[in-house]
Design a protein around this motif. Structure first.
Motif, PDB file in Angstrom:
ATOM      1  N   ALA A 115      42.000 -12.985  56.457  1.00  0.00           N
ATOM      2  CA  ALA A 115      41.754 -12.476  57.840  1.00  0.00           C
ATOM      3  C   ALA A 115      43.149 -13.118  58.900  1.00  0.00           C
ATOM      4  CB  ALA A 115      40.306 -13.649  58.210  1.00  0.00           C
ATOM      5  N   GLY A 125      41.137  -6.625  56.328  1.00  0.00           N
ATOM      6  CA  GLY A 125      39.930  -6.982  56.880  1.00  0.00           C
ATOM      7  C   GLY A 125      38.968  -6.989  55.575  1.00  0.00           C
ATOM      8  N   TYR A 126      39.129  -5.664  54.972  1.00  0.00           N
ATOM      9  CA  TYR A 126      38.540  -5.580  53.663  1.00  0.00           C
ATOM     10  C   TYR A 126      38.434  -6.563  52.653  1.00  0.00           C
ATOM     11  CZ  TYR A 126      35.937  -3.483  49.646  1.00  0.00           C
ATOM     12  OH  TYR A 126      35.400  -3.335  48.901  1.00  0.00           O
ATOM     13  N   SER A 143      39.320  -9.608  53.173  1.00  0.00           N
ATOM     14  CA  SER A 143      38.875 -10.938  53.875  1.00  0.00           C
ATOM     15  C   SER A 143      37.363 -10.829  53.734  1.00  0.00           C
ATOM     16  CB  SER A 143      39.533 -10.875  55.381  1.00  0.00           C
ATOM     17  OG  SER A 143      38.646 -12.084  55.783  1.00  0.00           O
ATOM     18  N   TRP A 144      36.713  -9.783  54.213  1.00  0.00           N
ATOM     19  CA  TRP A 144      35.336  -9.641  54.275  1.00  0.00           C
ATOM     20  C   TRP A 144      34.756  -9.839  52.816  1.00  0.00           C
ATOM     21  CZ3 TRP A 144      32.246  -5.295  52.191  1.00  0.00           C
ATOM     22  CH2 TRP A 144      30.869  -5.688  52.649  1.00  0.00           C
ATOM     23  N   LYS A 145      35.262  -9.122  51.765  1.00  0.00           N
ATOM     24  CA  LYS A 145      34.764  -9.302  50.476  1.00  0.00           C
ATOM     25  C   LYS A 145      34.990 -10.787  49.881  1.00  0.00           C
ATOM     26  CE  LYS A 145      33.565  -6.645  47.814  1.00  0.00           C
ATOM     27  NZ  LYS A 145      32.201  -6.184  47.637  1.00  0.00           N
ATOM     28  N   GLN A 178      32.517 -13.434  51.514  1.00  0.00           N
ATOM     29  CA  GLN A 178      31.061 -13.029  51.071  1.00  0.00           C
ATOM     30  C   GLN A 178      30.451 -14.099  50.160  1.00  0.00           C
ATOM     31  OE1 GLN A 178      28.515 -10.707  52.239  1.00  0.00           O
ATOM     32  NE2 GLN A 178      30.402 -10.226  53.505  1.00  0.00           N
TER      33      GLN A 178
END
Length: 128
Positions: free
Chosen positions: A17, A49-50, A52-54, A57
């Protein structure tokens, strides 16, 4: 997932991030200067960003297979290995003719069952 693994995953997510925010700032500066590499930098921001998002979770644990699923898997693995071993025996028999013709069918059945039993015991002991 263990607590230490979740903590490490969360730290990695925050790192991605921070990199995405930093690269987003670089992308904005490149767009302001009309630099042609701004699109590439923007794609890196989306990718980071992807990631970081994964990573952020919540972790899910792998489901423990039931006894029926383990038995099914053991039977399938043993059957598959026994089939290919029996095909190999049949090919060797057709090439070298080492089993008398009167006992070929019963020999194939006995060899196939023996190989299946060995592989079933192996996968039952070792696990699928």
């Amino acid at each position: 997932m263990a607590l230490n693994q979740q903590r490490q995953q969360r730290i990695t997510g925050y790192m991605f991030a921070v990199l995405a925010v930093f690269m987003g700032g670089v992308s904005i500066i490149e767009l302001a200067n009309e630099d042609p590499t701004a699109i590439f930098t923007f794609l890196m921001v989306v990718f980071l960003g992807y990631l970081s998002w994964k990573q952020l979770q919540p972790g899910t644990t792998d489901p423990v297979p039931t006894a029926d699923e383990r038995t099914r898997k053991t039977v399938q693995l043993a059957g598959n290995q026994a089939f290919w071993a029996l095909v190999l025996v049949m090919m060797l028999q057709s090439s070298f003719d080492f089993i008398p013709n009167d006992f070929v069918t019963s020999s194939y059945l006995l060899i196939g069952m023996a190989i299946y039993g060995v592989f079933w015991a192996y996968y039952r002991h070792r696990g699928p």
